[in-house]
Scaffold this motif. Structure first.
Motif, PDB file in Angstrom:
ATOM      1  N   ALA A 224       5.925  22.246 -15.894  1.00  0.00           N
ATOM      2  CA  ALA A 224       6.291  20.827 -15.837  1.00  0.00           C
ATOM      3  C   ALA A 224       6.866  20.552 -14.454  1.00  0.00           C
ATOM      4  CB  ALA A 224       7.333  20.497 -16.908  1.00  0.00           C
ATOM      5  N   VAL A 225       6.359  19.514 -13.799  1.00  0.00           N
ATOM      6  CA  VAL A 225       6.862  19.135 -12.470  1.00  0.00           C
ATOM      7  C   VAL A 225       7.123  17.640 -12.440  1.00  0.00           C
ATOM      8  CG1 VAL A 225       5.725  21.030 -11.255  1.00  0.00           C
ATOM      9  CG2 VAL A 225       4.542  18.845 -11.470  1.00  0.00           C
ATOM     10  N   LEU A 226       8.146  17.258 -11.707  1.00  0.00           N
ATOM     11  CA  LEU A 226       8.427  15.837 -11.552  1.00  0.00           C
ATOM     12  C   LEU A 226       7.367  15.180 -10.678  1.00  0.00           C
ATOM     13  CD1 LEU A 226      10.288  13.465 -12.176  1.00  0.00           C
ATOM     14  CD2 LEU A 226      11.622  14.092 -10.153  1.00  0.00           C
ATOM     15  N   VAL A 227       6.966  15.850  -9.578  1.00  0.00           N
ATOM     16  CA  VAL A 227       5.979  15.290  -8.655  1.00  0.00           C
ATOM     17  C   VAL A 227       4.902  16.327  -8.350  1.00  0.00           C
ATOM     18  CG1 VAL A 227       5.595  14.315  -6.353  1.00  0.00           C
ATOM     19  CG2 VAL A 227       7.719  13.808  -7.577  1.00  0.00           C
ATOM     20  N   ASP A 228       3.643  15.931  -8.502  1.00  0.00           N
ATOM     21  CA  ASP A 228       2.502  16.748  -8.098  1.00  0.00           C
ATOM     22  C   ASP A 228       1.893  16.075  -6.876  1.00  0.00           C
ATOM     23  OD1 ASP A 228       0.136  18.102  -7.695  1.00  0.00           O
ATOM     24  OD2 ASP A 228      -0.647  17.757  -9.717  1.00  0.00           O
ATOM     25  N   ARG A 229       1.976  16.730  -5.727  1.00  0.00           N
ATOM     26  CA  ARG A 229       1.483  16.126  -4.490  1.00  0.00           C
ATOM     27  C   ARG A 229       0.160  16.708  -4.014  1.00  0.00           C
ATOM     28  NH1 ARG A 229       4.347  17.551   1.012  1.00  0.00           N
ATOM     29  NH2 ARG A 229       2.310  16.786   1.582  1.00  0.00           N
ATOM     30  N   GLY A 230      -0.442  17.615  -4.795  1.00  0.00           N
ATOM     31  CA  GLY A 230      -1.744  18.158  -4.432  1.00  0.00           C
ATOM     32  C   GLY A 230      -1.671  19.200  -3.333  1.00  0.00           C
ATOM     33  N   HIS A 231      -2.816  19.475  -2.717  1.00  0.00           N
ATOM     34  CA  HIS A 231      -2.959  20.428  -1.600  1.00  0.00           C
ATOM     35  C   HIS A 231      -2.708  21.871  -2.017  1.00  0.00           C
ATOM     36  CE1 HIS A 231      -3.218  16.978   1.045  1.00  0.00           C
ATOM     37  NE2 HIS A 231      -2.047  16.545   0.596  1.00  0.00           N
TER      38      HIS A 231
ATOM     39  N   PRO B 118      -4.893  28.394  -7.571  1.00  0.00           N
ATOM     40  CA  PRO B 118      -5.434  27.604  -8.686  1.00  0.00           C
ATOM     41  C   PRO B 118      -4.398  27.377  -9.778  1.00  0.00           C
ATOM     42  CG  PRO B 118      -6.195  29.864  -8.850  1.00  0.00           C
ATOM     43  CD  PRO B 118      -5.403  29.771  -7.564  1.00  0.00           C
ATOM     44  N   ILE B 119      -3.398  26.571  -9.471  1.00  0.00           N
ATOM     45  CA  ILE B 119      -2.292  26.293 -10.390  1.00  0.00           C
ATOM     46  C   ILE B 119      -2.228  24.788 -10.617  1.00  0.00           C
ATOM     47  CG2 ILE B 119       0.232  26.307 -10.598  1.00  0.00           C
ATOM     48  CD1 ILE B 119       0.153  29.004  -9.073  1.00  0.00           C
ATOM     49  N   GLN B 120      -2.166  24.395 -11.879  1.00  0.00           N
ATOM     50  CA  GLN B 120      -2.083  22.977 -12.242  1.00  0.00           C
ATOM     51  C   GLN B 120      -0.949  22.781 -13.233  1.00  0.00           C
ATOM     52  OE1 GLN B 120      -3.911  20.683 -10.728  1.00  0.00           O
ATOM     53  NE2 GLN B 120      -4.950  22.296  -9.597  1.00  0.00           N
ATOM     54  N   PRO B 121      -0.245  21.654 -13.146  1.00  0.00           N
ATOM     55  CA  PRO B 121       0.834  21.404 -14.102  1.00  0.00           C
ATOM     56  C   PRO B 121       0.305  20.968 -15.464  1.00  0.00           C
ATOM     57  CG  PRO B 121       0.600  19.545 -12.625  1.00  0.00           C
ATOM     58  CD  PRO B 121      -0.369  20.598 -12.145  1.00  0.00           C
TER      59      PRO B 121
ATOM     60  N   ASP C 192      10.650  20.659  -9.214  1.00  0.00           N
ATOM     61  CA  ASP C 192      10.674  19.270  -8.762  1.00  0.00           C
ATOM     62  C   ASP C 192       9.341  18.839  -8.172  1.00  0.00           C
ATOM     63  OD1 ASP C 192      11.065  20.910  -6.517  1.00  0.00           O
ATOM     64  OD2 ASP C 192      12.596  19.627  -5.624  1.00  0.00           O
ATOM     65  N   VAL C 193       8.760  19.640  -7.266  1.00  0.00           N
ATOM     66  CA  VAL C 193       7.514  19.263  -6.595  1.00  0.00           C
ATOM     67  C   VAL C 193       6.530  20.422  -6.665  1.00  0.00           C
ATOM     68  CG1 VAL C 193       6.462  18.542  -4.408  1.00  0.00           C
ATOM     69  CG2 VAL C 193       8.759  17.753  -4.986  1.00  0.00           C
ATOM     70  N   LEU C 194       5.303  20.123  -7.015  1.00  0.00           N
ATOM     71  CA  LEU C 194       4.215  21.100  -6.946  1.00  0.00           C
ATOM     72  C   LEU C 194       3.374  20.750  -5.735  1.00  0.00           C
ATOM     73  CD1 LEU C 194       2.546  23.450  -8.038  1.00  0.00           C
ATOM     74  CD2 LEU C 194       1.406  21.819  -9.564  1.00  0.00           C
ATOM     75  N   TYR C 195       3.229  21.714  -4.834  1.00  0.00           N
ATOM     76  CA  TYR C 195       2.482  21.498  -3.596  1.00  0.00           C
ATOM     77  C   TYR C 195       1.408  22.575  -3.479  1.00  0.00           C
ATOM     78  CZ  TYR C 195       1.940  20.796   1.530  1.00  0.00           C
ATOM     79  OH  TYR C 195       1.470  20.575   2.794  1.00  0.00           O
ATOM     80  N   THR C 196       1.679  23.671  -2.821  1.00  0.00           N
ATOM     81  CA  THR C 196       0.670  24.709  -2.607  1.00  0.00           C
ATOM     82  C   THR C 196       0.445  25.593  -3.829  1.00  0.00           C
ATOM     83  OG1 THR C 196       2.293  26.285  -1.761  1.00  0.00           O
ATOM     84  CG2 THR C 196       1.224  24.817  -0.146  1.00  0.00           C
ATOM     85  N   GLY C 197       1.462  25.715  -4.681  1.00  0.00           N
ATOM     86  CA  GLY C 197       1.401  26.601  -5.835  1.00  0.00           C
ATOM     87  C   GLY C 197       2.086  27.929  -5.592  1.00  0.00           C
ATOM     88  N   ARG C 198       2.543  28.165  -4.366  1.00  0.00           N
ATOM     89  CA  ARG C 198       3.186  29.440  -4.027  1.00  0.00           C
ATOM     90  C   ARG C 198       4.492  29.652  -4.799  1.00  0.00           C
ATOM     91  NH1 ARG C 198       0.849  32.266  -0.135  1.00  0.00           N
ATOM     92  NH2 ARG C 198      -0.743  31.210   1.101  1.00  0.00           N
TER      93      ARG C 198
END
Length: 179
Positions: free
Chosen positions: A134-141, A145-148, A107-113
């Motif tokens: 695939a993520v519904l929301v990418d909020r950064g931070h 080094p993980i990107q959707p 649902d949300v990508l934040y720290t990548g943990r």
């Protein structure tokens, strides 16, 4: 007291998932060899919605696209900070992972943990040919080094803010808020 800002309503969420499904199909040139794995809890419901959209677009039978669910709590490097007694939910991957393109869904990508833990957990099931996200929301931070690969909405947020995803399958409504 601050009020939550609505980032996505039910229509916006449906539109984002439909767009992501089209992007996934375009990138993979169909759904052949692809499988979705939703990360507990809300990632599971988003994965199921993506599967339904992809199947509808591609003219596939219902549940033809493999879809599983994964709990990553015991794979987290910070689980002792979150809870002394983690609640472990089901992990069900009813298909072969080896040599398959796996799309992790959250649902949300934040720290990548969470995603790092999901990749570790996935390796216990086999060796995929490729892992996407695939993520519904990418909020950064990010802390890793993980990107959707596919994003419903990119949100600019502060560290102390919270992105709340509500889905009708779990929360009786569809909405994403920032507070």
């Amino acid at each position: 007291m601050t009020t939550a800002t609505v980032l996505l309503d039910a229509t916006d969420i449906k539109r984002a998932i439909t767009r992501m499904a089209h992007e996934i199909i375009e990138h993979h040139r169909g759904a052949q060899g692809l499988a979705l794995i939703g990360i507990q809890t809300r990632g599971v419901f988003i994965a199921r919605r993506l599967r339904s959209e992809i199947e509808a677009i591609e003219g596939l039978e219902k549940n033809a696209l493999p879809c599983g669910e994964m709990d990553i709590n015991l794979y987290r490097d910070d689980w002792t900070r979150i809870s002394h007694q983690p609640i472990v939910k089901p992990t069900e991957i009813p298909f072969e992972v080896n040599d398959r393109e796996i799309l992790l869904v959250d649902d949300v990508l934040y720290t990548g943990r969470t995603i790092r833990a999901a990749m570790d957990a996935l390796m216990d099931f086999g060796r995929p040919s490729r892992i996407g996200l695939a993520v519904l929301v990418d909020r950064g931070h990010r802390e890793f080094p993980i990107q959707p690969d596919y994003t419903g909405k990119k949100v600019d947020s502060e560290y102390d803010q919270h992105v709340n995803v509500l889905l009708s399958e779990h929360d009786d409504s569809d909405q994403v808020t920032l507070d």
